[in-house]
Design an enzyme around this catalytic site. Structure first.
Site, PDB file in Angstrom:
ATOM      1  N   LYS A 155      -5.533   1.628 -11.686  1.00 11.28           N
ATOM      2  CA  LYS A 155      -6.555   1.137 -10.758  1.00 11.28           C
ATOM      3  C   LYS A 155      -5.890   1.062  -9.391  1.00 11.28           C
ATOM      4  O   LYS A 155      -4.906   0.349  -9.203  1.00 11.28           O
ATOM      5  CB  LYS A 155      -7.046  -0.249 -11.173  1.00 11.28           C
ATOM      6  CG  LYS A 155      -7.941  -0.928 -10.134  1.00 11.28           C
ATOM      7  CD  LYS A 155      -8.062  -2.411 -10.387  1.00 11.28           C
ATOM      8  CE  LYS A 155      -8.888  -3.129  -9.322  1.00 11.28           C
ATOM      9  NZ  LYS A 155      -8.356  -2.981  -7.952  1.00 11.28           N
ATOM     10  N   GLY A 207       1.517  -5.856  -5.079  1.00  5.74           N
ATOM     11  CA  GLY A 207       0.571  -6.344  -4.078  1.00  5.74           C
ATOM     12  C   GLY A 207       0.986  -7.698  -3.543  1.00  5.74           C
ATOM     13  O   GLY A 207       2.171  -8.040  -3.514  1.00  5.74           O
ATOM     14  N   SER A 208       0.008  -8.472  -3.149  1.00  8.71           N
ATOM     15  CA  SER A 208       0.269  -9.751  -2.502  1.00  8.71           C
ATOM     16  C   SER A 208       0.668 -10.823  -3.506  1.00  8.71           C
ATOM     17  O   SER A 208       0.422 -10.707  -4.711  1.00  8.71           O
ATOM     18  CB  SER A 208      -0.986 -10.218  -1.751  1.00  8.71           C
ATOM     19  OG  SER A 208      -2.008 -10.563  -2.672  1.00  8.71           O
ATOM     20  N   GLY A 212      -0.757 -11.542  -7.267  1.00  4.56           N
ATOM     21  CA  GLY A 212       0.069 -11.760  -8.449  1.00  4.56           C
ATOM     22  C   GLY A 212      -0.326 -13.022  -9.186  1.00  4.56           C
ATOM     23  O   GLY A 212      -0.347 -13.057 -10.431  1.00  4.56           O
ATOM     24  N   GLU A 229       5.502  -7.026  -8.471  1.00  5.50           N
ATOM     25  CA  GLU A 229       6.228  -6.862  -7.210  1.00  5.50           C
ATOM     26  C   GLU A 229       5.312  -7.325  -6.095  1.00  5.50           C
ATOM     27  O   GLU A 229       4.302  -6.694  -5.798  1.00  5.50           O
ATOM     28  CB  GLU A 229       6.651  -5.413  -6.966  1.00  5.50           C
ATOM     29  CG  GLU A 229       7.525  -5.295  -5.722  1.00  5.50           C
ATOM     30  CD  GLU A 229       7.712  -3.877  -5.243  1.00  5.50           C
ATOM     31  OE1 GLU A 229       7.689  -3.671  -4.012  1.00  5.50           O
ATOM     32  OE2 GLU A 229       7.875  -2.977  -6.090  1.00  5.50           O
ATOM     33  N   CYS A 263       7.016  -2.886   1.486  1.00  7.93           N
ATOM     34  CA  CYS A 263       7.428  -4.104   0.799  1.00  7.93           C
ATOM     35  C   CYS A 263       8.882  -4.437   1.078  1.00  7.93           C
ATOM     36  O   CYS A 263       9.262  -5.614   1.104  1.00  7.93           O
ATOM     37  CB  CYS A 263       7.190  -3.977  -0.699  1.00  7.93           C
ATOM     38  SG  CYS A 263       8.005  -2.561  -1.470  1.00  7.93           S
ATOM     39  N   GLU A 362       5.475 -13.194   5.339  1.00 12.33           N
ATOM     40  CA  GLU A 362       5.401 -11.740   5.402  1.00 12.33           C
ATOM     41  C   GLU A 362       4.514 -11.304   6.560  1.00 12.33           C
ATOM     42  O   GLU A 362       3.388 -11.780   6.716  1.00 12.33           O
ATOM     43  CB  GLU A 362       4.855 -11.184   4.086  1.00 12.33           C
ATOM     44  CG  GLU A 362       4.906  -9.678   4.000  1.00 12.33           C
ATOM     45  CD  GLU A 362       4.564  -9.175   2.610  1.00 12.33           C
ATOM     46  OE1 GLU A 362       5.242  -8.249   2.136  1.00 12.33           O
ATOM     47  OE2 GLU A 362       3.624  -9.714   1.995  1.00 12.33           O
TER      48      GLU A 362
END
Length: 461
Positions: A155, A207-208, A212, A229, A263, A362
């Site tokens: 996805k 992703g973020s 997660g 991650e 990332c 971030e």
């Protein structure tokens, strides 16, 4: 019907859209994957490896379509040629180690006993891939998962909605069975429902941090294996014996390439006081040479951010830092293409400190803060003063010193005299809110399989 849309950062218009798959159809797709998995796993490993490599080769044949398609979806300039170098490097490496990574561990093979540990595929692996490096991040799991005998459902992020579709098309055209590798267009609710129903045997999400957490909440109580991650705020540390020009070139590229949307991009830099002024001066000159513009223009070296809301976060962090005493050093007149939306000028900030969101949260954009430090102890304390831990970049001529510092750092990877690179022979992993698990290397194969022990006592005469 819910439509999943990609709003192109090039012009702010809908570039592609697909209908979200209803839950019942998604369940059927997973059932087909589960049914196909047993026969796929029974194929010889070399056959699985060669089919995956054939899929990689078929995707390479689509380069003329893939590169502009990526520019339209997420804004990376066409001059950089897509992600094929990293995509191919990672695929070829995991193919080269697959047999050794998955071979049994023999404990005893005698007249009386056979004792060994074998690796078995989990079953159905669900890959939720991000938009910033949509092919390379996906292949980190897709290639070894398929080689190990799993079936894979991918996805992709809505920003790069066409990537999963194209990958699956390439692999199927190369001979991978259709039910073995599937692309699904799913909304968040359907995704969460599938996870909560234990539809998958392993889930890999990139992703973020909040994303997660959502995955963990959905999977709670299912005991489904997770690889996560998540965020990053990767630091660089330039010591007094560093190669100054090399440090500037690598760290500024690491901070701004792909519009800073990486990332493991460099988001904060600590420089020994003896080199600080020279480093800042050279960094400003380096960044000022970018040409911001339409990513479809081969002269453009810095494209728009993938979405105007991502650029808004960067602008907010910069403004907040400036209000607290930071100084911006890049002249905005050099970048008239900055439109207040997705097109964002790069920026270098000084007089920053850790009271500022810009140095702790971030940023994920083409902006970096630079701080002066007196010694290793101060640099270590600042580098660890962060909720994330993916990579650090150390600049020195002394490898022993870098190793000593590295042992005190809370991070997944320690680089010396390089940055922003994923070595497929090493485990890609993070600590703290960067996530858990690891991909690539032998350990990546181990995470995509489960151990099964055999203790066989032979009959005696």
């Amino acid at each position: 019907m819910t439509m999943i849309k990609c709003i192109s950062p090039v012009n702010g218009e809908v570039y592609a859209e697909r209908p979200a798959m209803p839950l019942e159809l998604a369940r059927q797709a997973v059932a087909h994957a589960r049914l196909a998995q047993k026969s796929w796993a029974k194929r010889p490993i070399e056959e699985r490896v060669q089919l995956v490599l054939a899929g990689v080769a078929r995707l390479n044949e689509m380069v003329d379509e893939v590169v502009p398609e990526l520019a339209w979806q997420m804004g990376r300039p066409v001059r950089y040629g897509g992600e094929f170098r990293g995509f191919n490097e990672r695929s070829n490496y995991v193919a080269s180690i697959a047999a050794d990574a998955l071979k049994p561990i023999i404990v005893e093979e005698s007249e009386r006993f056979e004792r060994r540990i074998e690796r078995e595929p989990h079953g159905v692996v669900f890959v939720i891939a991000p938009w910033n490096y949509p092919y390379m991040t996906a292949i980190n799991t897709v290639a070894p998962a398929l080689m190990a005998g799993n079936t894979v459902i991918i996805k992709h992020a809505s920003q790069t909605i066409l990537v999963g579709e194209r990958m699956v098309r390439a692999f199927i055209e190369a001979g991978v069975p259709a039910d073995v590798f599937q692309n699904l267009f799913l909304d968040h609710d359907t995704t969460a429902a599938l996870i909560a129903a234990k539809s998958f045997d392993f889930i890999n999400f990139t992703g973020s941090v909040e994303g997660g957490r959502s995955i963990e909440r959905a999977a709670a109580g299912t005991f489904t294996g997770l690889g996560l991650e998540l965020g990053g705020k990767d630091p660089g540390y330039v010591m007094e014996d560093a190669d100054l020009d090399a440090a500037v070139d690598t760290l500024m590229d690491g901070a701004t390439y792909n519009s800073g949307q990486c990332c493991c991009g460099i988001e904060r830099i600590y420089v020994h006081e003896s080199l600080y002024n020279a480093f800042v001066e050279k960094s400003v000159a380096w960044v000022s040479n970018y040409k911001l513009g339409n990513p479809l223009d081969p002269e453009t070296t810095l494209g728009p951010m993938a979405n105007k809301r991502f650029a808004a976060t960067v602008r907010h962090q910069i403004a907040d830092a400036v209000s607290k005493g930071a100084k911006t050093l890049i002249d905005p007149k050099l970048f008239p293409q900055d439109d207040g939306g997705a097109y964002l000028a790069p920026q270098v900030l000084v007089d920053v400190d850790h009271s500022m969101e810009f140095m702790r949260e971030e940023t994920f954009g083409p902006a970096v803060g630079i701080m002066k430090v007196k010694n290793d102890a101060e640099a270590i304390e600042l580098m660890n003063d962060c909720q994330y831990g993916l990579t650090v970049s150390l600049w020195t001529k002394d490898a022993d010193r870098a190793s000593r510092i590295g042992r005190d750092l809370e991070t997944g990877t320690v680089f010396m005299n390089r940055a922003d690179y994923l070595d497929p022979a090493l485990c890609w992993t993070g600590v703290k809110e960067t996530g858990r698990g690891g991909s690539l290397s032998i350990l990546g194969f181990h995470n995509l399989t489960r151990p099964k022990s055999y203790h066989l006592k032979k009959a005696t005469a």
